[in-house]
Design an enzyme around this catalytic site. Sequence first.
Site, PDB file in Angstrom:
ATOM      1  N   HIS A 121       0.865  -1.183   0.000  1.00  0.00           N
ATOM      2  CA  HIS A 121       0.000   0.000   0.000  1.00  0.00           C
ATOM      3  C   HIS A 121       0.908   1.242   0.000  1.00  0.00           C
ATOM      4  CE1 HIS A 121      -2.731   2.980   1.877  1.00  0.00           C
ATOM      5  NE2 HIS A 121      -3.734   2.191   1.522  1.00  0.00           N
ATOM      6  N   ASP A 198       3.274  -4.059   8.071  1.00  0.00           N
ATOM      7  CA  ASP A 198       2.026  -3.327   7.876  1.00  0.00           C
ATOM      8  C   ASP A 198       0.892  -4.301   8.193  1.00  0.00           C
ATOM      9  OD1 ASP A 198      -0.326  -2.321   6.876  1.00  0.00           O
ATOM     10  OD2 ASP A 198       0.515  -1.639   4.967  1.00  0.00           O
ATOM     11  N   GLN A 201      -4.301  -5.023   7.243  1.00  0.00           N
ATOM     12  CA  GLN A 201      -5.288  -6.008   6.771  1.00  0.00           C
ATOM     13  C   GLN A 201      -5.187  -7.344   7.497  1.00  0.00           C
ATOM     14  OE1 GLN A 201      -7.709  -5.129   4.942  1.00  0.00           O
ATOM     15  NE2 GLN A 201      -6.973  -3.259   3.944  1.00  0.00           N
ATOM     16  N   LYS A 224     -10.426  -0.439  10.736  1.00  0.00           N
ATOM     17  CA  LYS A 224     -10.660  -1.639   9.918  1.00  0.00           C
ATOM     18  C   LYS A 224     -11.014  -2.841  10.787  1.00  0.00           C
ATOM     19  CE  LYS A 224      -7.210  -0.200   6.470  1.00  0.00           C
ATOM     20  NZ  LYS A 224      -7.924   0.305   5.294  1.00  0.00           N
ATOM     21  N   CYS A 362      -4.856   2.413  -3.549  1.00  0.00           N
ATOM     22  CA  CYS A 362      -3.599   2.950  -3.005  1.00  0.00           C
ATOM     23  C   CYS A 362      -2.430   2.014  -3.278  1.00  0.00           C
ATOM     24  CB  CYS A 362      -3.709   3.237  -1.507  1.00  0.00           C
ATOM     25  SG  CYS A 362      -4.998   4.402  -1.114  1.00  0.00           S
TER      26      CYS A 362
HETATM   27  N1  7TS Z   1      -1.757  -0.652   4.565  1.00  0.00           N
HETATM   28  C1  7TS Z   1      -2.660  -1.456   4.000  1.00  0.00           C
HETATM   29  C2  7TS Z   1      -2.274  -2.850   3.598  1.00  0.00           C
HETATM   30  C3  7TS Z   1      -3.957  -0.986   3.807  1.00  0.00           C
HETATM   31  O1  7TS Z   1      -4.864  -1.783   3.245  1.00  0.00           O
HETATM   32  C4  7TS Z   1      -4.292   0.349   4.198  1.00  0.00           C
HETATM   33  C5  7TS Z   1      -5.641   0.932   3.928  1.00  0.00           C
HETATM   34  C6  7TS Z   1      -3.302   1.112   4.812  1.00  0.00           C
HETATM   35  C7  7TS Z   1      -2.044   0.582   4.963  1.00  0.00           C
HETATM   36  C8  7TS Z   1      -3.568   2.495   5.304  1.00  0.00           C
HETATM   37  O2  7TS Z   1      -4.406   2.469   6.398  1.00  0.00           O
HETATM   38  P1  7TS Z   1      -4.926   3.833   7.060  1.00  0.00           P
HETATM   39  O3  7TS Z   1      -5.915   3.386   8.072  1.00  0.00           O
HETATM   40  O4  7TS Z   1      -3.742   4.514   7.647  1.00  0.00           O
HETATM   41  O5  7TS Z   1      -5.548   4.618   5.939  1.00  0.00           O
HETATM   42  N2  7TS Z   1      -6.289   0.347   2.841  1.00  0.00           N
HETATM   43  C9  7TS Z   1      -7.393   0.778   2.208  1.00  0.00           C
HETATM   44  C10 7TS Z   1      -7.990   0.061   1.188  1.00  0.00           C
HETATM   45  O6  7TS Z   1      -7.590  -1.007   0.766  1.00  0.00           O
HETATM   46  N3  7TS Z   1      -9.059   0.735   0.749  1.00  0.00           N
HETATM   47  O7  7TS Z   1      -9.153   1.871   1.450  1.00  0.00           O
HETATM   48  C11 7TS Z   1      -8.126   1.916   2.368  1.00  0.00           C
END
Ligand code: 7TS
Length: 404
Positions: A121, A198, A201, A224, A362
């Site tokens: 990501h 990371d 997920q 999430k 992303c």
């Molecule tokens: N890393 C991964 C693997 C992710 O899926 C996401 C968000 C992030 C980092 C960033 O997370 P945040 O909470 O800091 O924004 N992924 C997604 C997605 O797949 N669709 O919308 C956000």
Amino acid sequence: MDPIALKAEFPILHQEINGHPLVYLDNAATSQKPRSVIEAVKRYYEWDNANVHRGVHTLGSRATDAYEGAREKVARFLNAASTREIVFTRGTTASLNLVAHGYARQVLKPGDEIVITPMEHHSNLIPWQQAAKATGATLKYIPLQPDGTVSLADVESTVNERTKIVAIAYVSNVLGTVNPIARIAEIAHRNGAVIVVDGAQSTPHLKVDVRALDVDFYAFSGHKMCGPTGIGALYGKAQLFERMEPVEYGGEMIDFVDLYESSWKDLPWKFEGGTPIIAGAVGLGAAIDFLESVGLDEIDRHEKKIAKYAIERLSAIDGITIYGPKEDRAGLVTFNLGDVHPHDVATVLDTEGIAIRAGHHCCQPLMRWLKVSATARASFYLYNTEQDVDRLADALIKTKEYFG
Ligand code: 7TS
């Protein structure tokens, strides 16, 4: 585990969208919130709200207990050695940036290498690009196998004695790949590197044990995993956190301040400048209670079952392409429907009350690797059922007929 009974706990899921009962399949972007989390945040604001770590009054000590109690829940949830290893942040992005600024930029020198993968990501890619640029270190990629997995042989040949940081997703938000983190951590450590994971997920969906995995840093987001937006955490081994300088300076994070010199609080507070996200932490604690009451292993099993069924049903649709590994994958399915643009797919599905995501997720370098500009993605959680998958598959068949 009874997904229908669990769904009853999520008020938002019981509404109609465009005349159809909502089917929410955008959980990788953000999950919905159970009543217990919404109530915990509400109760905090109605009864306990005050600033933390300073009040001698009753509300101040209640708010501090609630905030620090949430930290204890996170530490236990990840099996961290102590609460000193849990820093509250805004989420995965902020956590990874904290490592890139507070650790990477302090240790990297020209000639050092940072190793990542093309499936990352942007949040686990751009901070390393920028850290490499700022320090003269080199960014290197472990190549992907044709099915979107990484081979340990490729990890072995990419990581070497110049590697200082290996940064990788536990679970890919596009491919559904589950990376062998414990094995990669062993390779990183054998070469003298630290591993940054990371966990955006993985944390919501499977049992995570940072000590069994032997990871050095682990980032995740509350939103999430049934928690509020604006809260997440960074796990870091205490000996690494101790070596790191704060990234944000100001109130809350100081011990002693003089006109020209200051000193910092102990871990983890030296990384938490300013009034923290107290209600968010309370909500995250309630989300952890909720997930633990269901059981992470149960959730994992349920989602894998749903994803397997989804792959079966979607594979039967003529002209569909499904991305990512066929086996041992997480609970999401990324696909394209012939040459129908994924935004059109998502728009038609919305008219049927089905929420999926379309776009690059992303992950622009990964889209280039897949040789597409965008994809559609259905991502599942504990409240999704086989009937939801049937609604998705039937709507996709209709979409295909509509676009000829
Ligand atoms: N890393 C991964 C693997 C992710 O899926 C996401 C968000 C992030 C980092 C960033 O997370 P945040 O909470 O800091 O924004 N992924 C997604 C997605 O797949 N669709 O919308 C956000």
